[in-house]
Scaffold this active site. Structure first.
Site, PDB file in Angstrom:
ATOM      1  N   ARG A   1       1.041  -1.312   0.035  1.00 50.57           N
ATOM      2  CA  ARG A   1      -0.162  -0.073   0.032  1.00 50.57           C
ATOM      3  C   ARG A   1       0.837   1.230  -0.038  1.00 50.57           C
ATOM      4  NH1 ARG A   1      -5.367  -0.830   1.048  1.00 50.57           N
ATOM      5  NH2 ARG A   1      -5.487  -3.206   1.412  1.00 50.57           N
TER       6      ARG A   1
ATOM      7  N   THR B   1      -4.469  -9.137  -0.756  1.00 54.05           N
ATOM      8  CA  THR B   1      -3.372  -8.149  -0.758  1.00 54.05           C
ATOM      9  C   THR B   1      -2.230  -8.784  -0.024  1.00 54.05           C
ATOM     10  OG1 THR B   1      -5.070  -6.402  -0.851  1.00 54.05           O
ATOM     11  CG2 THR B   1      -2.737  -5.807  -0.621  1.00 54.05           C
TER      12      THR B   1
ATOM     13  N   ALA C   1      -4.065  -3.806   5.199  1.00 51.59           N
ATOM     14  CA  ALA C   1      -5.631  -3.501   5.505  1.00 51.59           C
ATOM     15  C   ALA C   1      -6.272  -4.415   4.691  1.00 51.59           C
ATOM     16  CB  ALA C   1      -6.195  -2.202   5.235  1.00 51.59           C
ATOM     17  N   SER C   2      -5.780  -5.696   4.323  1.00 53.85           N
ATOM     18  CA  SER C   2      -6.271  -6.661   3.361  1.00 53.85           C
ATOM     19  C   SER C   2      -6.921  -6.141   2.194  1.00 53.85           C
ATOM     20  CB  SER C   2      -7.553  -7.452   4.541  1.00 53.85           C
ATOM     21  OG  SER C   2      -7.778  -8.647   3.690  1.00 53.85           O
ATOM     22  N   HIS C   3      -8.126  -6.432   1.926  1.00 55.41           N
ATOM     23  CA  HIS C   3      -8.658  -5.991   0.346  1.00 55.41           C
ATOM     24  C   HIS C   3      -9.167  -4.541   0.431  1.00 55.41           C
ATOM     25  CE1 HIS C   3     -12.004  -7.310   3.066  1.00 55.41           C
ATOM     26  NE2 HIS C   3     -12.795  -6.688   2.287  1.00 55.41           N
TER      27      HIS C   3
END
Length: 515
Positions: free
Chosen positions: A66, A265, A115-117
């Protein structure tokens, strides 16, 4: 008691917030100061539970790609080293790899920045010890510490920040697992002759193609979006996302590949695509993982979340001879339930959520997307030797004719209590109307309808984190989902604090398609 600001960071057993600008109406709250306070909170939590000072603590730190990851990495590392902690800076890493640093490297704790997906502007932190991920109450403790944090004097001897290439060791672990599982004639290159397409969605999962599959002889041509890019320009890295799954299915068909693999992610979730270009996700993924897990535990129990289909239950219990234990949504819920059952003497080798979180007992009940797809890949190779395929393994699975999820916003500030009130009232309504309530459901209310009345079921539940009442519906008859939801709407229309617009849209789309 947490203030509204600090409470907003808690997302079940994770911490999440807005970390970058770029989305209208979403102001950055996961600032450097907030991250530093949270990092100090984790150190304090570890010190209390380990019974030692911060200067004797080692924490591994990794992140997904990210756009805010580097800033947050620096803030977390700075705070922990200031407290005297030794920080192993693992760079771009998967979430499961960070867990394994607590075992392979002897770290007291580990943090994955992810933050995952969630969209590009979001970020967060996941925490681990050698016992696994933290619980909700642990996250509350850390946030309460962060809220009241008073900067202490810096440690007399600052901790070190040590660059650590742990992902190399994690990849070697997966390669050994494939070699030992396939036991090919050419032991070192067991994947020669297999064409496997990986779609990492520009998340952290590109390593699986280049560092796991290719060294073992696999043809990875046609793999896509392997380069980390925190803006996720091609599609969301999410096995539940229709665009993501359509993308990898198309790639498998175009390449004529034997298998497709897709990750979220931070690679704690995964899904697959068979050689026909059909998704192995959601119910099909639960069925396949169950078939693999129960090979070593005949008659064993599989814990799933609440929205698995009737066909999955039949497949686990009738085709595989196992026991299906349907539980609550939330990956920690199904994992903790499986752990509880094993402690009580129940043979339970797998906990799996339809989202793609799958945790095998043999892997310490860690939800690891790379481990899951590795198990699938090994199964594919073994079946090929027997003249079979993944498709033949899944042939007995009965799949619904129609399936949908509609998410209904709750317009009440105290949404959790309001949602529970609605669910309780629906249960009473269902009994008075002689609807068939599922006896084994442990979340919300699940109601089945016979042929002529919808030929399927709905489940109304309260979202784990959000002011939402998700409604899942499946039917074995064309038009059955519409019939079932019309009956449910007869109840819901009496509640003006539920936004029924998504349901009305579903009705409009279904009715117009019939016309």
């Amino acid at each position: 008691m947490l203030t509204k600001f600090w409470k907003s960071f808690q997302s079940g057993t994770d911490i999440r917030g807005v970390a970058a600008e770029g989305v209208v109406g979403e102001e950055v709250n996961l600032t450097d100061e907030a991250v530093e306070r949270i990092a100090h909170g984790f150190v304090a939590w570890l010190a209390e539970r380990k019974g030692k000072g911060s200067q004797a603590i080692t924490v591994a730190l990794g992140h997904d790609p990210r756009i805010s990851a580097e800033r947050i990495r620096q803030a977390a590392a700075r705070a922990m080293s200031r407290a005297g902690v030794t920080v192993l800076d693992c760079g771009l890493s998967s979430t499961p790899a960070m867990f394994f640093t607590t075992q392979d490297l002897g770290c007291d704790g580990a943090i994955e920045i992810t933050a995952s997906h969630h969209p590009f502007n979001r970020n967060g932190l996941k925490f681990f010890t050698a016992q696994g991920g933290l619980e909700k109450e642990d996250i509350s403790w850390i946030l309460e510490f962060a809220q009241g944090f008073q900067p202490p004097d810096a440690a007399e001897i600052p901790g070190k920040i040590i660059p650590t290439a742990y992902m190399e060791e994690y990849c070697a672990r997966l390669r050994r697992m494939i070699q030992e599982g396939v036991r090919a004639e050419n032991y070192d290159r067991p994947l020669e002759g297999f064409h496997i397409v990986v779609d990492a969605g520009n998340g952290a999962g590109g390593f699986y193609a280049s560092q796991v599959l290719a060294p073992l002889g696999a043809d990875i041509s046609g793999s896509q979006f392997l380069e980390p890019d925190g803006m996720f320009p091609n599609h969301p890295p999410n096995p539940e996302n229709a665009q993501a799954m359509a993308s990898v299915c198309r790639a498998v068909r175009e390449q004529g590949a034997d298998l497709g693999i897709v990750f979220d992610t931070d690679v704690d979730r995964g899904a697959a695509v068979d050689s026909q270009g059909r998704e192995i996700s959601r119910n099909r993924l639960v069925a396949l993982a169950s078939a693999i897990a129960l090979q070593g535990s005949p008659g064993g129990t599989v814990v799933t979340d609440s929205i698995t289909s009737n066909g999955v239950k039949q497949y686990i219990e009738q085709t595989l001879g196992g026991v299906h234990h349907r539980f609550k949504r939330g990956y920690k819920n199904v994992i903790n339930e499986a752990i509880r059952l094993n402690r009580e003497g129940v043979d339970c080798p797998l906990a799996i959520e339809t989202s793609g979180h799958a945790a095998f007992r043999e892997n310490g009940f860690l939800d690891d997307g790379a481990y899951l797809v590795t198990k699938i890949l090994i199964e594919m190779a073994v079946l090929r030797r027997e003249g079979k395929s993944l498709e033949t393994l899944l042939d007995p699975l009965q799949e619904p004719v129609e399936a949908a999820e509609i998410r209904l916003p709750i317009l009440e500030e105290e949404f959790a209590s309001y949602g529970q009130t609605v669910i309780a009232a629906l249960e009473d309504y269902a009994r008075r109307h002689h609807w068939q309530i599922a006896p084994d459901n442990r979340e919300g209310i699940r109601v089945s309808f016979p042929k002529g009345q919808g030929d399927g079921w709905f489940l109304l539940r309260l979202s784990v984190h959000d002011p939402i009442l998700p409604v899942n519906v499946e039917s074995d008859t064309q038009g059955g989902a519409l019939q079932i939801l019309r009956q449910l709407d007869g109840f819901l229309c009496g509640y003006d604090r539920i936004d029924r617009a998504p349901l009305e849209q579903f009705f409009t789309e279904k009715e117009s398609s019939v016309e």
